[in-house]
Scaffold this motif. Structure first.
Motif, mmCIF file in Angstrom:
data_model
loop_
_atom_site.group_PDB
_atom_site.id
_atom_site.type_symbol
_atom_site.label_atom_id
_atom_site.label_comp_id
_atom_site.label_asym_id
_atom_site.label_seq_id
_atom_site.Cartn_x
_atom_site.Cartn_y
_atom_site.Cartn_z
ATOM 1 N N SER B 110 -9.090 -2.788 3.191
ATOM 2 C CA SER B 110 -7.898 -3.188 3.931
ATOM 3 C C SER B 110 -6.743 -2.468 3.244
ATOM 4 O O SER B 110 -6.848 -2.061 2.081
ATOM 5 N N PHE B 111 -5.643 -2.316 3.947
ATOM 6 C CA PHE B 111 -4.519 -1.547 3.403
ATOM 7 C C PHE B 111 -4.084 -2.074 2.041
ATOM 8 O O PHE B 111 -3.743 -1.307 1.149
ATOM 9 N N ARG B 112 -4.104 -3.386 1.852
ATOM 10 C CA ARG B 112 -3.605 -3.970 0.597
ATOM 11 C C ARG B 112 -4.696 -4.146 -0.464
ATOM 12 O O ARG B 112 -4.460 -4.786 -1.486
ATOM 13 N N VAL B 113 -5.881 -3.615 -0.238
ATOM 14 C CA VAL B 113 -6.919 -3.627 -1.282
ATOM 15 C C VAL B 113 -6.674 -2.433 -2.207
ATOM 16 O O VAL B 113 -6.563 -1.302 -1.736
ATOM 17 N N GLU B 114 -6.587 -2.704 -3.499
ATOM 18 C CA GLU B 114 -6.390 -1.584 -4.430
ATOM 19 C C GLU B 114 -7.629 -0.706 -4.464
ATOM 20 O O GLU B 114 -8.741 -1.197 -4.631
ATOM 21 N N LYS B 115 -7.423 0.615 -4.345
ATOM 22 C CA LYS B 115 -8.552 1.550 -4.258
ATOM 23 C C LYS B 115 -9.504 1.415 -5.449
ATOM 24 O O LYS B 115 -10.708 1.561 -5.323
ATOM 25 N N SER B 116 -8.920 1.136 -6.628
ATOM 26 C CA SER B 116 -9.746 1.074 -7.841
ATOM 27 C C SER B 116 -10.809 -0.022 -7.765
ATOM 28 O O SER B 116 -11.845 0.069 -8.424
ATOM 29 N N TYR B 117 -10.570 -1.048 -6.963
ATOM 30 C CA TYR B 117 -11.547 -2.147 -6.870
ATOM 31 C C TYR B 117 -12.903 -1.637 -6.398
ATOM 32 O O TYR B 117 -13.945 -2.203 -6.751
ATOM 33 N N PHE B 199 -3.713 -9.259 5.694
ATOM 34 C CA PHE B 199 -3.944 -8.055 6.492
ATOM 35 C C PHE B 199 -2.597 -7.562 7.017
ATOM 36 O O PHE B 199 -1.687 -8.358 7.285
ATOM 37 N N ILE B 200 -2.456 -6.251 7.191
ATOM 38 C CA ILE B 200 -1.219 -5.727 7.786
ATOM 39 C C ILE B 200 -1.323 -5.866 9.318
ATOM 40 O O ILE B 200 -2.421 -6.046 9.861
ATOM 41 N N PHE B 207 -8.423 -6.466 14.826
ATOM 42 C CA PHE B 207 -9.312 -7.638 14.965
ATOM 43 C C PHE B 207 -9.130 -8.276 16.342
ATOM 44 O O PHE B 207 -10.098 -8.662 16.994
ATOM 45 N N ILE B 208 -7.873 -8.383 16.781
ATOM 46 C CA ILE B 208 -7.613 -8.986 18.096
ATOM 47 C C ILE B 208 -8.302 -8.159 19.196
ATOM 48 O O ILE B 208 -8.920 -8.712 20.112
ATOM 49 N N GLN B 209 -8.242 -6.835 19.064
ATOM 50 C CA GLN B 209 -8.922 -5.969 20.045
ATOM 51 C C GLN B 209 -10.422 -6.243 20.098
ATOM 52 O O GLN B 209 -11.083 -6.006 21.097
ATOM 53 N N GLN B 210 -10.969 -6.708 18.996
ATOM 54 C CA GLN B 210 -12.410 -7.004 18.958
ATOM 55 C C GLN B 210 -12.690 -8.458 19.318
ATOM 56 O O GLN B 210 -13.796 -8.964 19.081
ATOM 57 N N GLY B 211 -11.696 -9.157 19.847
ATOM 58 C CA GLY B 211 -11.927 -10.514 20.325
ATOM 59 C C GLY B 211 -11.681 -11.600 19.286
ATOM 60 O O GLY B 211 -12.012 -12.760 19.513
#
Lengths: 236, 236
Positions: B110-117, B199-200, B207-211
């Motif tokens: 997700s955008f706010r997940v730090e890449k290093s994780y 989530f941004i 997610f909404i597009q996927q119902g």
């Protein structure tokens, strides 16, 4: 830290200006990565919530012009009785419970609580408050929960609990209970959660004598850290 | 460890005798403080639950005669999509989710997940399994959850998620959602929980597009460790 909690000492005599150092300054520098002119969510301990606009920011000091315009979120009408968990777990549970909006927490002895836990430095006032503040900062709340330490089970349950639980729905979590934990009760409640391994039958019996109903949340034994938010979230 | 989880290698060719060393032996010695003749709750990974009677116990080996007579608790009909939290938090959340009975967990970017994780050694198969096993041992379950690692948000949500979420109620936890998280749904569900900070908007839109329906659990922002058991416990 979704809200910066402010205490009387932060105000330096002016009700619209605060000066911060230490942990909160570091957080604003390294996590918020804020600059002069940025606005942050702030709250006055025990009072209202508002906005702080940064007027000065350096490695050693953060100054903000603050104003307050709204109330903190409603508290949960819940008194939580928690058999004292081991210190590391206690810290996380307090943070979680504070974020969930519980305003009265009784840390209670029980047969399966290790005696050494009562000697832990985590139980000093400053250390408890640190975790509670972290929970409030997470949840954007300002009202510190009250914590009661009760290292003697029987006198607490017999003498003090009747007053604390008066007028509330009272439940004790017990994995072998017949009744399911109710959902969405919308009423004041008192909830007792045992140690790892659970309350012993004598203790359950003492709670029942005080009008508590044993309830369970399914046939899985959860650790305290998981059980506490799970049961509270089911009740409210 | 309320149940000792047994794997094929533990059986040494005989389906009613196991020999254990290492972590489980140490636990039986130091926490259960068991002796020869004592009975312990055991479970065969992915299969049934029963009793192990200790036939030999020393500092170096534990042997038990085992028999199996009942099924593990029912799983939750839930697929959990979790924005990858920081490694220390991930370990605790996996343990908690495994104890709660979730059997499919997608660790998602997700955008706010730090890449290093994504480089953390916690994400290696053995390390993930260690936490999942601890959750099963806590909850007296035997069925290991499946974990999917999905370091690319868009292709996962567009291409794989429709299949995973098909036929389930789908929710994304979102603090500013209009709808309350439903209670006691009794149906299969897919639940997405975002990173610290959420989530941004673009991700919520996907997610909404996927119902998916955005849902909230009150106006408190909870950290991932508290939010996960709280939301799961409200759904089931």
């Amino acid at each position: 830290m979704n809200l910066i909690l402010l205490f009387p000492d932060d105000f330096n005599g002016d009700k619209n200006h605060v000066r911060l150092q230490g942990r909160r300054l570091q957080h604003v520098l390294t996590v918020h990565r804020a600059s002069v002119g940025d606005s942050l969510c702030v709250g006055k301990a025990g009072e209202s919530i508002g906005t702080g606009t940064i007027t000065r920011l350096s490695e050693t000091v953060l100054e903000m012009a603050v104003q307050f315009d709204r109330q903190p979120p409603l508290p949960l009408p819940l008194t939580l009785l928690l058999a004292l968990p081991r210190p590391k777990v206690l810290k996380r549970v307090l943070r979680s419970v504070s974020a969930l909006g519980v305003k009265r927490i009784v840390l209670l002895n029980s047969f399966r609580v290790e005696k050494s836990y009562w000697q832990s430095p985590v139980l000093c006032r400053e250390s408890l408050q640190e975790e509670l503040v972290a929970g409030l900062e997470q949840a954007k709340d300002t009202v510190l929960p009250e914590i009661l330490l009760r290292p003697f089970f029987k006198p607490f349950v017999e003498d003090e609990l009747p007053g604390l639980a008066a007028g509330t729905l009272a439940f004790v979590a017990h994995p072998t209970a017949v009744r399911d934990c109710p959902r969405g009760i919308q009423k004041a409640a008192t909830l007792a959660i045992g140690p790892e391994g659970g309350f012993i039958p004598y203790e359950i019996e003492k709670f029942i004598q005080q009008g508590f109903t044993p309830v369970q949340t399914g046939n899985r034994i959860l650790n305290v850290e998981t059980a506490v938010p799970a049961i509270i979230s089911r009740l409210y």
